[in-house]
Enzyme design. Structure first.
Site, PDB file in Angstrom:
ATOM      1  N   ALA A   9       0.799  -1.242   0.000  1.00 21.49           N
ATOM      2  CA  ALA A   9       0.000   0.000   0.000  1.00 21.49           C
ATOM      3  C   ALA A   9       0.821   1.276   0.000  1.00 21.49           C
ATOM      4  O   ALA A   9       0.281   2.351   0.218  1.00 21.49           O
ATOM      5  CB  ALA A   9      -0.941  -0.004   1.200  1.00 21.49           C
ATOM      6  N   ASP A  60       7.503  -8.864   3.722  1.00 26.47           N
ATOM      7  CA  ASP A  60       7.288  -9.394   2.381  1.00 26.47           C
ATOM      8  C   ASP A  60       6.201 -10.449   2.461  1.00 26.47           C
ATOM      9  O   ASP A  60       6.378 -11.479   3.109  1.00 26.47           O
ATOM     10  CB  ASP A  60       8.592 -10.000   1.862  1.00 26.47           C
ATOM     11  CG  ASP A  60       8.488 -10.508   0.429  1.00 26.47           C
ATOM     12  OD1 ASP A  60       7.372 -10.506  -0.123  1.00 26.47           O
ATOM     13  OD2 ASP A  60       9.521 -10.921  -0.124  1.00 26.47           O
ATOM     14  N   VAL A  61       5.077 -10.223   1.802  1.00 24.97           N
ATOM     15  CA  VAL A  61       3.952 -11.156   1.888  1.00 24.97           C
ATOM     16  C   VAL A  61       4.314 -12.544   1.353  1.00 24.97           C
ATOM     17  O   VAL A  61       3.648 -13.533   1.664  1.00 24.97           O
ATOM     18  CB  VAL A  61       2.700 -10.626   1.149  1.00 24.97           C
ATOM     19  CG1 VAL A  61       2.243  -9.309   1.754  1.00 24.97           C
ATOM     20  CG2 VAL A  61       2.935 -10.509  -0.351  1.00 24.97           C
ATOM     21  N   TYR A 154       1.902 -14.838 -13.979  1.00 26.27           N
ATOM     22  CA  TYR A 154       0.993 -13.871 -13.348  1.00 26.27           C
ATOM     23  C   TYR A 154      -0.460 -14.311 -13.523  1.00 26.27           C
ATOM     24  O   TYR A 154      -1.265 -14.247 -12.594  1.00 26.27           O
ATOM     25  CB  TYR A 154       1.231 -12.497 -13.974  1.00 26.27           C
ATOM     26  CG  TYR A 154       0.529 -11.341 -13.298  1.00 26.27           C
ATOM     27  CD1 TYR A 154       0.882 -10.940 -12.005  1.00 26.27           C
ATOM     28  CD2 TYR A 154      -0.457 -10.616 -13.961  1.00 26.27           C
ATOM     29  CE1 TYR A 154       0.262  -9.861 -11.397  1.00 26.27           C
ATOM     30  CE2 TYR A 154      -1.080  -9.537 -13.366  1.00 26.27           C
ATOM     31  CZ  TYR A 154      -0.725  -9.162 -12.085  1.00 26.27           C
ATOM     32  OH  TYR A 154      -1.341  -8.093 -11.483  1.00 26.27           O
ATOM     33  N   ILE A 187      -4.624   0.051 -15.629  1.00 21.96           N
ATOM     34  CA  ILE A 187      -4.755   1.155 -14.677  1.00 21.96           C
ATOM     35  C   ILE A 187      -3.450   1.953 -14.681  1.00 21.96           C
ATOM     36  O   ILE A 187      -2.357   1.377 -14.683  1.00 21.96           O
ATOM     37  CB  ILE A 187      -5.025   0.624 -13.253  1.00 21.96           C
ATOM     38  CG1 ILE A 187      -6.239  -0.304 -13.224  1.00 21.96           C
ATOM     39  CG2 ILE A 187      -5.186   1.789 -12.273  1.00 21.96           C
ATOM     40  CD1 ILE A 187      -7.562   0.342 -13.617  1.00 21.96           C
TER      41      ILE A 187
END
Length: 243
Positions: A9, A60-61, A154, A187
């Site tokens: 975020a 880090d996720v 991805y 986006i």
């Protein structure tokens, strides 16, 4: 005290989501980021202008132990905190044709985009169930729905999160916890900075790239009481490129 956790975020879509949740719903924010401390601090200041608390949580996720430990540490230091909203936004790309894709490019994308969903959501789920209310919102992608050449890794990761979203929604709906996914198309962000916008927007019926704030508005709605009867859904936000 009610909190929303947004991963990845510090910038881009995650930043817009965190600011929107603070502004619209007055949620205190747990801002997760991996490495860009300078950007995270700037975003924290913008969030705090909305009169809420913003806690920075660096991890880090993709790292299971690190994620678990940092979330446990936050809970221990903030016993009054209730995390009601989880937005799994952190993601990376390592694009390339599958024929030449290196194992590290496959694994790093899977670990961040798919395993990151597990590493963040699973440790928090028990408290959400006890609280009997919650919103889990996964940021997926157009690539995870229609596939995209050069993005087999991805597309695989985001497609798996789509399936996980639908399955988890069925497991926990009785506790008034909704699980939904938001699938952005093109986006304007750091991730799309190298794209040929002039050419790509010709493919889009609305003839433009979307803005991070538009994605944030959709996430904000799904995080609200108004979306209480929506779960297990994947909502496209792509200007009509693919529906």
């Amino acid at each position: 005290m009610k909190y929303a956790l947004v991963t990845g975020a510090s910038r881009g879509i995650g930043k817009a989501i965190a600011i929107n949740l603070a502004k619209t719903h007055h949620y205190n924010i747990i801002l997760n980021y991996r490495s860009n401390t300078e950007a995270a601090i700037k975003t924290k200041k913008l969030i705090e202008k909305e009169g809420v608390i913003c806690e920075l949580l660096q991890f880090d996720v993709a790292n299971t132990e690190n994620s678990k430990n940092r979330l446990e540490e936050f809970a221990k230091n903030n016993p009054e905190a209730t995390i009601e909203v989880i937005v799994n936004n952190a993601g990376i790309t390592r694009d390339g044709l599958f024929m030449w894709m290196k194992s590290e490019d496959w694994n790093s994308v899977i670990n961040t985009n798919l395993n990151g969903f597990y590493n963040v959501t699973q440790p928090l789920l028990k408290k959400l169930l006890q609280h009997r209310y919650g919103r889990i919102i996964n940021i997926v992608s157009l690539s995870g729905l229609k596939g995209n050449a050069g993005q087999v890794n991805y597309s695989a990761a985001k497609g798996a999160v789509v399936a996980a979203t639908k399955a988890l929604a069925q497991e926990i709906g009785k506790r008034k916890i909704t699980v939904n996914a938001v699938a952005p198309g093109f986006i304007t962000s750091d991730m799309s900075a190298d794209f040929d916008e002039k050419e790509l927007k010709k493919l889009i019926p609305l003839n433009r790239f979307g803005e991070a704030e538009e994605v944030a508005d959709l996430v904000s709605f799904l995080a609200s009481e108004k979306a209480a009867y929506i779960t297990g859904e994947v909502i496209n936000i792509n200007g009509g490129l693919y529906t």
